[in-house]
Design a protein around this motif. Structure first.
Motif, short mmCIF file in Angstrom:
data_model
loop_
_atom_site.label_atom_id
_atom_site.label_comp_id
_atom_site.label_asym_id
_atom_site.label_seq_id
_atom_site.Cartn_x
_atom_site.Cartn_y
_atom_site.Cartn_z
N UNK A 95 0.77 -1.03 -0.06
CA UNK A 95 -0.08 0.00 -0.11
C UNK A 95 1.02 1.27 0.11
N UNK A 96 1.98 1.20 0.73
CA UNK A 96 2.98 2.36 0.62
C UNK A 96 3.50 2.61 -0.64
N UNK A 97 3.65 1.63 -1.31
CA UNK A 97 4.31 1.70 -2.79
C UNK A 97 3.24 2.23 -3.60
N UNK A 98 2.01 1.78 -3.37
CA UNK A 98 0.94 2.21 -4.23
C UNK A 98 0.62 3.88 -4.26
N UNK A 99 0.84 4.23 -2.66
CA UNK A 99 0.55 5.69 -2.59
C UNK A 99 1.65 6.34 -3.06
N UNK A 100 3.00 5.99 -3.19
CA UNK A 100 4.06 6.70 -3.85
C UNK A 100 3.80 6.92 -5.23
N UNK A 101 3.14 5.93 -5.69
CA UNK A 101 2.79 5.92 -7.53
C UNK A 101 1.77 7.08 -7.62
N UNK A 102 0.68 6.89 -6.63
CA UNK A 102 -0.37 7.75 -6.79
C UNK A 102 -0.27 9.12 -6.59
#
Length: 462
Positions: A95-102
């Motif tokens: 989820x933290x990786x997804x947040x970075x991309x978002x």
């Protein structure tokens, strides 16, 4: 932390959510490696993209990476997590990786909720694609429209499915949120339904006032949540009281037509080429999003008409001597009931449902509800629980469901080993039958094996 790290290792890379992220990272120019306990087709596809994707978790997989990402199924005593800690390599969740991309995008759409996320995500992504917005896409299933579960777009638009199972999604800050529905689920993490609803309340309360939230009008939990939401809330559903609603629904064979009204303005007739009233609800959510984005109605109609079901979502995998075999990911009582209803709309002579429960915690929480949902079939075949990452729970098994159904004695029910299912179906199915094979575990492999085996039997007889 930012995403300028060059070498990224993903623990649990074979999962549908992690693999989507891996595809995007490769397109962004990162060197990606990863591991998972079993090989699969998605890992093979990643290797074709240059990803080093190994089978089995081992300390030796951690070398000179700049960042390690783990999926929700990975424990903190995993050898690769321990090795990364020893080397002082930063470790973050999926989820933290997804947040970075978002956070690197300016027009982000997040789809979450208990059911319908994957279909609604794929529909929403196709809508933005048809509108020429060239979105980056992350789907919790393999979409025929996109040739997989991810697509890297060159614009500032992003559409992603958001997993709510472990509560980490509260850190995300999208511009648009679709919540399909909200009910008791993922009891391996949430204490009860109130805990789940409160987590979504925290998620919404953390959003910018500019964030637009779309929610199903008929869902009591969502009504309560959006009532207290400080930003713009748009409802969709089947009631004329909803902001966007469907009416005059006509159900055909693998096709549904409906009229849509948006804020009292008729938008005309829409067609989706998939079965199930629940998919009309998913389509209404996408129409609501499209209206908010200012997408032309003809574009919305074309996107929904062109939409093809994601793999393992009412997936017709074979037709044998007039009988249809359909695979579906349904693993919650509400999803099973909706899938059986969709199958009934096709008017089969008999509906035979094969179900593999997913997770011991879910089976323990819902065995009575599973029994009631499955009772809409003409015959039920149960097989043992797919554990996922869980330890066995004493007293939680497919036998719980079997005993409730056998006691009620309303329809035939059998408890079979997974290896026995193909042979049983080969003797059982007849022209006009629909066989539903349901579950989020490895029952899909059995479904495809059954199709191949039964087809070979008929070929020998011909």
């Amino acid at each position: 932390m930012d995403l300028r790290k060059e070498k990224i290792h993903m623990v649990g890379i074979g999962g549908i959510g992690m693999s989507a992220l891996a595809f995007i990272l490769v397109e962004m120019g990162h060197i990606v490696s990863g591991s998972d306990v079993q090989d699969n087709d998605i890992m093979k596809a990643l290797r074709r993209k240059g990803v080093v994707a190994g089978v089995g978790h081992d300390r030796s997989n951690i070398k000179e990476q700049d960042l390690v990402v783990y999926s929700s199924s990975i424990r903190m005593d995993n050898p690769e997590i321990l090795a990364a800690r020893e080397r002082n390599i930063p470790i973050i969740s999926r989820t933290e990786l997804l947040k970075m991309i978002m956070d690197g995008k300016k027009k982000t759409v997040a789809i979450t909720g208990t059911h319908g996320k994957t279909t609604t995500t794929a529909m929403s992504a196709l809508l933005l694609e048809e509108a020429g917005l060239d979105p980056t896409v992350l789907i919790g299933g393999e979409s025929p429209n996109f040739g997989g579960n991810a697509k890297f777009g060159k614009s500032d638009a992003l559409v992603t499915e958001v997993d709510e199972s472990d509560g980490r999604f509260v850190i995300l800050k999208p511009d648009y949120i679709i919540i399909s529905n909200l009910e008791k689920e993922h009891m391996e993490y949430y204490r009860d339904e109130a805990h789940l609803v409160d987590t979504f309340r925290r998620f919404l309360s953390a959003q910018s006032a500019k964030c637009v939230v779309f929610s199903r009008f008929e869902d009591a939990n969502l009504k309560a949540l959006t009532r207290s939401y400080g930003g713009k809330a748009v409802s969709f559903g089947f009631s004329p009281e909803a902001d966007v609603y469907g009416e005059n629904i006509k159900i055909g064979v693998f096709k549904i037509e409906f009229d849509c009204v948006c804020r009292k303005k008729p938008l005309g007739r829409f067609t989706i080429n998939i079965p199930g009233i629940h998919n009309v609800s998913n389509a209404l959510a996408v129409i609501a999003l499209g209206a908010e984005l200012g997408i032309d109605v003809p574009v919305m109609k074309e996107a929904l008409f062109r939409y093809k079901n994601v793999k393992r979502r009412f997936d017709l995998i074979g037709e044998i001597n007039g009988a249809k075999i359909v695979e579906d990911y349904a693993h919650h009582p509400t999803e099973i009931k909706a899938t059986i209803s969709a199958a009934r709309s096709l008017n089969p002579k008999r509906l035979i449902t094969v179900f593999q429960p997913h997770r011991y915690t879910r089976t323990k929480s819902f065995y009575k509800e599973f029994s009631a949902a499955l009772a809409g079939s003409d015959e039920v075949i149960l097989t043992e629980v797919y554990a996922a990452s869980e330890e066995r729970i004493e007293g939680a098994s497919a036998k719980n469901i079997y005993e409730v159904m056998a006691k009620e004695d309303s329809i035939p029910v059998r408890l079979l080993e997974k290896s026995e299912i193909t042979g049983y179906l080969a003797k059982k199915i007849k022209e006009g039958d629909i066989v539903l094979i349901l579950g989020a575990g490895d029952i899909g492999k059995t479904a495809h094996e059954a199709v191949l085996y039964i087809k070979s039997l008929y070929a020998r007889k011909a």
